[in-house]
Design an enzyme around this catalytic site. Structure first.
Site, short mmCIF file in Angstrom:
data_model
loop_
_atom_site.label_atom_id
_atom_site.label_comp_id
_atom_site.label_asym_id
_atom_site.label_seq_id
_atom_site.Cartn_x
_atom_site.Cartn_y
_atom_site.Cartn_z
N ASP A 85 0.85 -1.33 0.74
CA ASP A 85 -0.31 0.30 -0.08
C ASP A 85 1.47 1.09 0.07
OD1 ASP A 85 -2.53 -0.90 -0.37
OD2 ASP A 85 -2.09 -1.59 2.15
N GLY A 108 0.46 8.47 1.36
CA GLY A 108 -0.33 10.40 0.72
C GLY A 108 -1.42 10.59 -0.09
N VAL A 141 -7.52 2.91 0.98
CA VAL A 141 -6.95 2.14 -0.52
C VAL A 141 -8.18 1.40 -0.64
CG1 VAL A 141 -4.94 1.27 -0.99
CG2 VAL A 141 -4.66 2.50 1.53
N ASN A 160 -10.69 -0.73 -0.43
CA ASN A 160 -11.94 -1.17 0.15
C ASN A 160 -11.70 -0.58 1.76
OD1 ASN A 160 -9.78 -2.92 -0.94
ND2 ASN A 160 -10.30 -4.07 1.18
N TYR A 161 -10.02 -0.25 2.16
CA TYR A 161 -9.77 -0.51 3.60
C TYR A 161 -9.17 0.73 4.20
CZ TYR A 161 -8.56 -4.26 6.35
OH TYR A 161 -8.50 -5.12 7.76
N TYR A 213 -6.94 2.95 6.87
CA TYR A 213 -5.51 2.99 7.54
C TYR A 213 -4.96 4.04 7.95
CZ TYR A 213 -3.54 -1.04 5.69
OH TYR A 213 -3.77 -2.44 4.89
N ASP A 240 14.67 6.02 11.90
CA ASP A 240 15.69 7.41 12.07
C ASP A 240 15.98 8.06 13.79
OD1 ASP A 240 17.92 8.69 11.60
OD2 ASP A 240 17.80 9.13 10.09
N HIS A 285 -4.70 -10.86 9.90
CA HIS A 285 -6.34 -10.90 10.66
C HIS A 285 -6.45 -11.85 10.38
CE1 HIS A 285 -9.36 -7.91 8.79
NE2 HIS A 285 -9.63 -8.72 9.89
CU LIG Z 1 -7.29 -7.22 7.54
#
Ligand SMILES: [Cu+2]
Length: 636
Positions: A299, A306, A379, A381-382, A384, A442, A594
């Site tokens: 992804d 971004g 992204v 269907n998903y 974050y 970092d 998952h």
């Molecule tokens: Cu999942």
């Protein structure tokens, strides 16, 4: 006032594209994959910050659709010229939003697709959605080798605003040349199953209130207010809150980037991290059936956090006194696109910070507060949701919430493997999959030269001075080379990793450090020979440590689209470079294993994972003793 680490502005993006067009004949038949700030080398930062040096550079990746040849340019914005132009033979740059949309439009007007849909009883094309995925090289059919190829799912909404991801047209997969935008093949393997219009009428895949067959529950109002204003200041991209100070960055691939994170300790501004971000995300679906065997998403490397960032809404995504920042990305023609309210900054109450009840002194308690910097990505269907949280005791928490809609397919589709998933609705299963996120950390703990130590706990053996074997010892082993820097979590020894500056001691005489406390980590459980693992060997370890190199940014390689093997961390670390008492970068692999649940359907309650960076001897004692008690002020 521009800081040298500030992201490219819309105007700078436009100029970078214009310079490449002007000087390299980049024309209409090309696409811009990425245009971003070329961040200055660490060594140049002080001169750039003081103004002794003036320089703005961008990195541009573009390709010619006619022959598929990609190039990477370094563009001097201050010098109005191209300073480097590198051909990238055999490389496929990141996927673009424009390709995704153009592919969907092309397929929905293609006679072969229309015919395949009609055979399934679907004639209303406005309810059809095709969702294009990138390939791994090993799975691209031999006859298309070297071409830019996408494969697609086709989905169907039960109503105009219905959830498309509730009805997978299992077995139907267009394969598309993305440069010519032509349909190469239409895999149609539905086995004559029931048409989608009629299949599974009992499926309840909706989540919009007006499409739900349930009444919404009653909840009492909850308001968060800061009547006297927020406790942080934002000066350009410089964010200051209590003792913390950091700078906010953003680019097409990592999304939010945190620069120059430091803690004000008495009179000293002490560096903790030079740069914190997410560098890759690998999502292999663990189902070998024809609907899912190609489904390994990168992804970050393929689509870009971004590019996928979505605007936040006050009161829903963020509660309280919120400050938003916009972000700027671009389309494949090089035109800037602003994402309003892309980054959220706010303070949150976080329960009790510390407390003690003394027989004489009574109860002494402090409430904890944290500063949260967050952004959300969608992204396809998903979703974050990424939260970086700064605490008053010097702790930094990085939390990810995964939500949105799981990929599903029909159990009665030919070759279907419901054993590799969970039934979530009538005749529908969600394949097991994993979300591996690679955080690039970092750290510069009180300066750039740090050493990472693996710490482990061990029980004592019974001996003359400890007959009951009560002792617990902690070993702290310095990681001296990159080979030693490849670390796996070990629950049995409570392994953790301390990033120590051996050149600076605290008031107790011990070297200062920050500890990476592992959580949400899990083994790859993937055959090392499998193509999915070969492209993402980073997931084979929990932690990698490398010496800082300006150009080592992407753990699965610069261009994971259609990649055969992982040209990032596994390649860099082959040299087994020294990582002791030098500027180190930690690559921490965490995420979600998952195993899909019925409760994740039709929209997933956020699955929450996090890891912590905590001061370990960075301070001499609890640094939050100076937090004042909560005020009981009354306003009339
Ligand atoms: Cu999942």
């Amino acid at each position: 006032m521009t800081h040298p680490l500030d992201p490219l502005t819309a105007e700078e993006i436009r100029r970078a594209a214009a310079i490449v067009r002007r000087d390299r004949g980049v024309g209409d038949g090309w696409r811009f994959a990425s245009i971003e700030l070329k961040e200055p080398a660490k060594a140049d930062l002080p001169a750039l910050e003081s103004g002794a040096l003036t320089r703005r550079e961008g990195t541009v990746v573009c390709w010619n659709r006619a022959d598929g040849q990609a190039y990477r340019a370094v563009v001097s914005l201050t010098g109005d010229k191209i300073t480097a132009w590198e051909a990238l033979p055999g490389q496929q740059p990141n996927m673009t939003v424009d390709e995704w949309h153009e592919c969907d439009v092309m397929l929905r007007s293609h006679p072969a697709v229309t015919e395949a849909l009609a055979r399934r009883g679907i004639t209303d094309l406005s309810r059809v959605l095709s969702d294009m995925w990138a390939y791994g090289a090993a799975l691209v059919p031999e006859r298309y080798a070297g071409r830019r190829i996408g494969w697609c799912d086709v989905w169907y909404r039960a109503s105009e605003r219905g959830n498309p991801y509730a009805r997978h047209l299992s077995g139907l997969h267009p394969v598309v040349d993305l440069n010519t935008m032509e349909l190469l093949e239409l895999e149609d393997n539905d086995g004559g199953g029931p048409a989608a219009e009629t299949a599974g009428p009992e499926v309840q895949g909706e989540y919009l209130p007006d499409l739900l067959p349930v009444r919404l529950r009653e909840v009492a109002p909850l308001h968060i207010t800061q009547p006297e204003g927020v406790g942080f200041t934002l000066d350009g991209t410089l964010l200051s809150w209590q003792n913390w100070q950091l700078r906010l960055g953003f680019n097409h691939r990592e999304g939010l980037v945190l620069h120059q994170v430091a803690f004000q300790d008495g009179g000293r501004l002490r560096p903790v991290a030079h740069r914190l971000s997410f560098a890759e995300m690998v999502v292999p679906y663990r189902d070998a059936g024809p609907d899912h065997y190609r489904r390994t998403a990168f992804d970050i490397g393929e689509w870009g956090l971004g590019f996928m960032t979505t605007s936040l809404t006050l009161g829903c995504d963020c509660l309280g006194e919120i400050t938003y920042l916009d972000a700027v990305v671009h389309d494949s023609a090089g035109e800037p696109r602003t994402i309003p309210n892309a980054i959220c900054v706010h303070e949150e109450d976080s329960g009790v910070l510390w407390k003690h009840v003394d027989e004489r002194a009574g109860a002494e308690v402090r409430r904890a507060r944290r500063l949260v910097v967050s952004f959300h990505v969608t992204v396809a269907n998903y979703e974050y949701l990424v939260y970086w949280r700064f605490y008053q005791d010097g702790g930094i928490e990085c939390e990810v919430r995964a939500t949105g809609i799981m990929v599903t397919s029909r159990t009665d589709a030919p070759g279907s493997r419901p054993d590799n998933g969970t039934i979530v609705d009538h005749g529908i299963y969600a394949p097991f999959h994993q979300h591996f996120i690679v955080a690039r950390l970092d750290l510069d703990v009180d300066g750039a030269d740090n050493t990472v130590y693996a710490t482990e706990s061990a029980p004592a053996r019974p001996g003359p001075d400890d007959p009951c074997a009560l002792g617990l010892t902690v070993t702290s082993i310095p990681l001296r080379t990159e080979a030693q820097g490849k670390q796996d979590y070990d629950w049995g020894t409570q392994r953790g990793w301390k990033v120590v500056n051996d050149n600076v001691t605290n008031g107790l005489g011990t070297p200062v450090g920050y500890k990476l406390i592992p959580s949400a980590t899990f083994p790859a459980l993937l055959d090392p020979a499998s193509p999915a693992f070969q492209r993402a060997r980073v997931i084979g370890h929990t932690l990698w440590v490398t010496p800082y190199r300006e150009d080592e940014r992407w753990p699965c390689g610069d261009f994971p689209v259609q990649a055969e093997s992982d040209t990032g961390l596994p390649a860099w670390t082959e040299a087994d470079r020294p990582i002791e008492n030098t500027d180190v970068v930690l690559w921490y692999v965490f995420g979600i294993h998952h195993i899909t649940r019925p409760e994740d359907w039709p929209v997933m309650p956020a699955d929450i994972v996090s890891f912590w960076l905590k001061p370990f001897g960075f301070f001499d004692r609890n640094p939050a003793l100076d937090v004042p008690p909560a005020e009981h002020r009354h306003h009339h």
